[in-house]
Design a protein around this motif. Structure first.
Motif, short mmCIF file in Angstrom:
data_model
loop_
_atom_site.label_atom_id
_atom_site.label_comp_id
_atom_site.label_asym_id
_atom_site.label_seq_id
_atom_site.Cartn_x
_atom_site.Cartn_y
_atom_site.Cartn_z
N PRO A 61 1.33 -60.31 63.45
CA PRO A 61 1.60 -61.13 62.23
C PRO A 61 0.33 -63.09 62.63
O PRO A 61 -0.19 -63.44 61.98
CB PRO A 61 3.05 -62.89 63.12
N ILE A 62 -0.63 -62.72 64.25
CA ILE A 62 -1.43 -63.99 64.45
C ILE A 62 -2.80 -63.32 63.95
O ILE A 62 -3.44 -62.97 64.01
CB ILE A 62 -1.49 -64.28 66.08
N HIS A 63 -3.52 -64.19 63.00
CA HIS A 63 -4.47 -63.61 62.12
C HIS A 63 -5.86 -64.70 62.27
O HIS A 63 -7.02 -64.48 62.29
CB HIS A 63 -4.06 -63.73 60.92
N ASP A 64 -5.52 -65.84 63.14
CA ASP A 64 -6.88 -66.75 63.67
C ASP A 64 -6.26 -67.57 65.39
O ASP A 64 -5.43 -67.32 65.68
CB ASP A 64 -6.78 -67.51 62.97
N VAL A 65 -7.22 -68.12 65.97
CA VAL A 65 -7.13 -68.44 67.11
C VAL A 65 -6.07 -69.73 66.83
O VAL A 65 -4.88 -70.21 67.56
CB VAL A 65 -8.33 -68.88 67.79
N GLY B 128 -1.12 -50.06 69.99
CA GLY B 128 0.29 -49.68 70.20
C GLY B 128 1.00 -51.01 69.87
O GLY B 128 2.18 -50.77 69.97
N GLY B 129 0.42 -52.18 70.50
CA GLY B 129 1.20 -53.05 69.79
C GLY B 129 2.29 -53.33 71.35
O GLY B 129 2.82 -55.04 71.53
N ILE B 130 1.76 -52.57 72.30
CA ILE B 130 3.28 -52.90 74.05
C ILE B 130 2.46 -54.19 74.67
O ILE B 130 2.72 -55.08 75.37
CB ILE B 130 2.46 -52.16 74.07
N LEU B 131 0.77 -54.56 74.13
CA LEU B 131 -0.13 -55.92 74.78
C LEU B 131 0.23 -56.48 73.28
O LEU B 131 -0.53 -55.94 72.58
CB LEU B 131 -0.95 -55.35 75.57
N PRO B 132 0.42 -57.75 73.62
CA PRO B 132 0.20 -58.75 72.77
C PRO B 132 -1.43 -59.37 72.26
O PRO B 132 -1.53 -59.34 70.87
CB PRO B 132 1.04 -59.83 73.24
N GLN B 133 -2.24 -59.36 73.51
CA GLN B 133 -4.02 -59.54 73.18
C GLN B 133 -4.39 -59.46 74.66
O GLN B 133 -3.23 -59.04 75.11
CB GLN B 133 -3.46 -61.13 72.32
N ALA B 134 -5.43 -59.45 73.84
CA ALA B 134 -6.25 -58.69 75.09
C ALA B 134 -7.56 -59.59 74.71
O ALA B 134 -8.42 -59.57 73.75
CB ALA B 134 -6.75 -57.33 75.32
N ARG C 43 -7.22 -56.46 65.50
CA ARG C 43 -7.47 -57.70 64.73
C ARG C 43 -8.61 -58.47 66.68
O ARG C 43 -8.14 -59.10 66.62
CB ARG C 43 -7.00 -58.83 64.63
N ILE C 44 -10.13 -58.90 65.54
CA ILE C 44 -10.53 -60.41 66.63
C ILE C 44 -10.25 -61.01 66.57
O ILE C 44 -10.78 -61.24 65.06
CB ILE C 44 -12.32 -59.59 66.68
#
Length: 324
Positions: free
Chosen positions: A136-140, A197-203, A220-221
């Motif tokens: 659901p996160i689309h920006d910083v 897969g959504g296992i990791l929230p951000q990278a 999504r970058i």
């Protein structure tokens, strides 16, 4: 008169041949060491440059992959090479080998400043912060809000512990006032798989690695570490555009052993600089999502010092040490 003319012609021939002889001993092949497996960005850049360099040097240029230990095996090999081998060998290396490893390993097996000399930068790359396409996160800004509400869940995956993305993640956390739990993976492939897969929230990983997955709609970058937007991502802001005072890049550069005569290393730097000015080679490097760089040995040394000044403080401040 005839004797004088023959002597003059002979002297002219020697002068004409001098650049190739100084740059690389005539008739002997040049070996380029790459500390990573075939197919990776470092390997691709090395082979692109080697293909053009052989014509400039008028000799064969061989790319040899000596993999292992995050690129340190190649550096250790060149550091310990016999002088005859060292004089005919270059190594393509990145900051992980030349800047980070000497700071985090008690015994990396080489002294980056003493055992090697810079020859030519050839490419640079940036970093990207990404989430799953289903996030659901689309920006910083949304990420900062989420981190404030869920500080204990602020986990950032990186392709390897002790890598530049690892320390960039720490720099990012410092900027937003919440240090992340950094999870190191065994390379970009498993990292990307768990992010998708959504296992990791951000990278955080290199942009050239994450870009294809973003373009394929799988991740999504949110932001990139460049000073300006990437042409391939016109809708993705930089960190600074997102309110984070942060920019950084990595690079690939050729190094020679300190056993190679400086005039030879300088000449090779000039030859590599010349091929890097070719539009076709620049286009080929951009095609693998890297940015071509034109720099001789002196400019490379100057930039290398600037990179060290940027990266050493966060690496040392992290307290991170490596054991193997």
């Amino acid at each position: 008169m005839r004797t004088w003319m023959m002597a003059a012609l002979a002297a002219w021939a020697l002068l004409a041949a001098a650049p190739a002889a100084v740059g690389q001993e005539a008739g002997k092949p040049l070996t380029i060491l790459v500390g990573y497996p075939p197919g990776g960005s470092s390997d691709r850049v090395a082979r692109l440059v080697a293909d053009r360099l052989k014509d400039k040097l008028r000799t064969s240029v061989i790319v040899e992959n000596k993999t292992g230990a995050g690129g340190r095996i190649a550096a250790q090999y060149l550091r310990n090479a016999h002088e005859d081998v060292a004089r005919g060998t270059l190594m393509l290396a990145n900051p992980a080998v030349m800047v980070v490893a000497p700071l985090v390993y008690a015994q990396p097996g080489y002294d980056a400043a003493r055992d090697f000399q810079p020859v030519s930068l050839v490419s640079s790359y940036h970093f990207a912060l990404a989430v799953s396409a289903s996030s659901p996160i689309h920006d910083v800004a949304a990420l900062r809000k989420w981190v404030k509400e869920h500080p204990r869940q602020f986990t950032v995956g990186v392709p390897a512990t002790g890598s530049l993305p690892h320390f960039f993640a720490l720099m990012f956390g410092q900027q937003i006032g919440q240090q992340p739990e950094v999870v190191g993976y065994r390379g970009s492939a498993p990292l990307t798989s768990e992010l998708i897969g959504g296992i990791l929230p951000q990278a955080i990983d290199t942009l050239d690695t994450l870009l294809p997955q973003h373009q394929g709609g799988k991740i999504r970058i949110l932001a990139i570490s460049a000073d300006k937007r990437d042409p391939a991502l016109p809708d993705v802001p930089t960190f600074r555009e997102s309110g984070i005072d942060l920019s950084a890049d990595g690079w690939n550069a050729f190094f020679a052993s300190s056993a190679m005569p400086k005039e030879q290393a300088d000449r090779l730097g000039k030859e590599i600089e010349a091929v890097m000015r070719e539009p076709a080679l620049q286009q080929a490097i951009r095609a693998v999502n890297l940015e071509p760089v034109v720099a001789d040995a002196a400019e490379t040394a100057r930039r290398l010092q600037a990179y060290r000044q940027q990266w050493e403080p966060p690496v040392r401040a992290s307290g991170f040490t490596a054991t193997q």
